[in-house]
Write a protein that holds these residues in place. Sequence first.
Motif, short mmCIF file in Angstrom:
data_model
loop_
_atom_site.label_atom_id
_atom_site.label_comp_id
_atom_site.label_asym_id
_atom_site.label_seq_id
_atom_site.Cartn_x
_atom_site.Cartn_y
_atom_site.Cartn_z
N ALA A 211 32.19 43.24 40.23
CA ALA A 211 32.32 44.46 39.42
C ALA A 211 31.22 44.53 38.36
O ALA A 211 30.59 45.59 38.17
N ALA A 212 30.98 43.41 37.68
CA ALA A 212 29.96 43.40 36.64
C ALA A 212 28.59 43.72 37.21
O ALA A 212 27.78 44.42 36.58
N GLY A 213 28.34 43.24 38.43
CA GLY A 213 27.05 43.51 39.07
C GLY A 213 26.85 44.95 39.47
O GLY A 213 25.72 45.38 39.71
N HIS A 214 27.94 45.71 39.53
CA HIS A 214 27.85 47.11 39.94
C HIS A 214 28.21 48.08 38.82
O HIS A 214 28.34 49.29 39.07
N GLY A 215 28.38 47.57 37.60
CA GLY A 215 28.52 48.45 36.45
C GLY A 215 29.87 49.10 36.26
O GLY A 215 29.95 50.20 35.70
N PHE A 216 30.94 48.43 36.67
CA PHE A 216 32.26 48.97 36.35
C PHE A 216 33.15 47.86 35.80
O PHE A 216 32.91 46.67 36.02
N SER A 217 34.16 48.26 35.04
CA SER A 217 35.06 47.31 34.41
C SER A 217 36.08 46.82 35.42
O SER A 217 36.42 47.53 36.37
N TYR A 218 36.61 45.61 35.16
CA TYR A 218 37.52 45.00 36.13
C TYR A 218 38.69 44.36 35.42
O TYR A 218 38.53 43.59 34.46
N LEU A 219 39.89 44.69 35.89
CA LEU A 219 41.11 44.01 35.49
C LEU A 219 41.79 43.48 36.74
O LEU A 219 41.98 44.23 37.70
N ASP A 220 42.11 42.21 36.73
CA ASP A 220 42.90 41.65 37.81
C ASP A 220 44.35 41.59 37.34
O ASP A 220 44.61 41.33 36.16
N GLY A 221 45.28 41.84 38.24
CA GLY A 221 46.67 41.88 37.81
C GLY A 221 47.61 41.27 38.82
O GLY A 221 47.29 41.13 40.00
N ALA A 222 48.78 40.92 38.34
CA ALA A 222 49.85 40.40 39.19
C ALA A 222 51.14 41.09 38.78
O ALA A 222 51.50 41.12 37.61
N SER B 40 35.60 38.66 42.21
CA SER B 40 35.69 40.12 42.14
C SER B 40 35.20 40.63 40.79
O SER B 40 34.57 41.69 40.71
N ALA B 41 35.49 39.89 39.71
CA ALA B 41 35.01 40.29 38.39
C ALA B 41 33.49 40.25 38.34
O ALA B 41 32.85 41.14 37.75
N ALA B 42 32.89 39.23 38.95
CA ALA B 42 31.43 39.15 38.99
C ALA B 42 30.85 40.28 39.83
O ALA B 42 29.81 40.87 39.47
#
Length: 298
Positions: free
Chosen positions: A117-128, A113-115
């Motif tokens: 997001a990076a490919g579409h130009g937005f920042s990504y945080l995964d959380g639990a 999912s982080a990859a």
Amino acid sequence: MSHESPSLVPASAGSVSVIGLGQMGSALAEAFLAAGRTTTVWNRTPAKADALVERGAVRADSIADAVAAGDAVVVCVLDYAAVRELLDPVVGVLAGRTLVNLTSGSPEQARESAAWAAGHGFSYLDGAVMTTPPGIGRPSSMILCSGSPAAFAEHREALAALGDPVDLGEDAGLAALYDTGLLGLMWSVFAGWLHAAALVGVDGVPAGAFTPLAIRWLTTVGGFMETYAPQLDACRYPGDDATVAVQLAAVDHLLEASRARGVDTRLPELHRDMMAKTVASGHGQDSYARVIEQFRGA
């Protein structure tokens, strides 16, 4: 009070959108509202937003409107496949924003999912989210986060409305990895406590009387864990406290007491088998931490 959703307006700084309004998603939205955040909400079933709108949330007419309204877009749905199904059609609207994914999944899914997001130009945080919905908003509740350090720094204050945001670093998979490990620890502790409560209960000891001592004992166990952690990292297990051989003898008492009371012995048998294999491999005089090698498959 009813709030209409403006169509694709620029997001205000600090605004939050919550996508997915199950029990957890609704609790997240309520916590953002309680913290005074401008909060936009969206769910496949629009009626699930009604109570939140009454509390001051903005109802988005579409998922595109929801994404556009949030400086941070928080998604909490069934699984990662649902995240992609919902957001792929509006991925262009996410550009320049931060997606905070609080959906449960695997470390591998988080990294994918982080990859994405990076490919579409937005920042990504995964959380639990390390609590149940009633615990959302309590400072003691951990919100594990991993991914973009800049995004975490930017949105840490907003995430603090949910609990204590814990930054695990840039590897987006770490929140899910810690989550799975901590849940395994929780289930192991629960199982040990339930077995112990069943054991003492046969002799008439109420769980309510036993449990305060169990909780006190867990504080001591936590100290053992702090002692053993450097041993695990170094793969060196000096037996300068109770050795595996000593604890193997002690677990037989637990098995005997369990059998005598008709209590299921599978859990203590697992403990005994792991210790016995460690002793048989020539490491009976090492610390209990050596048992990790059984889990590692060494």
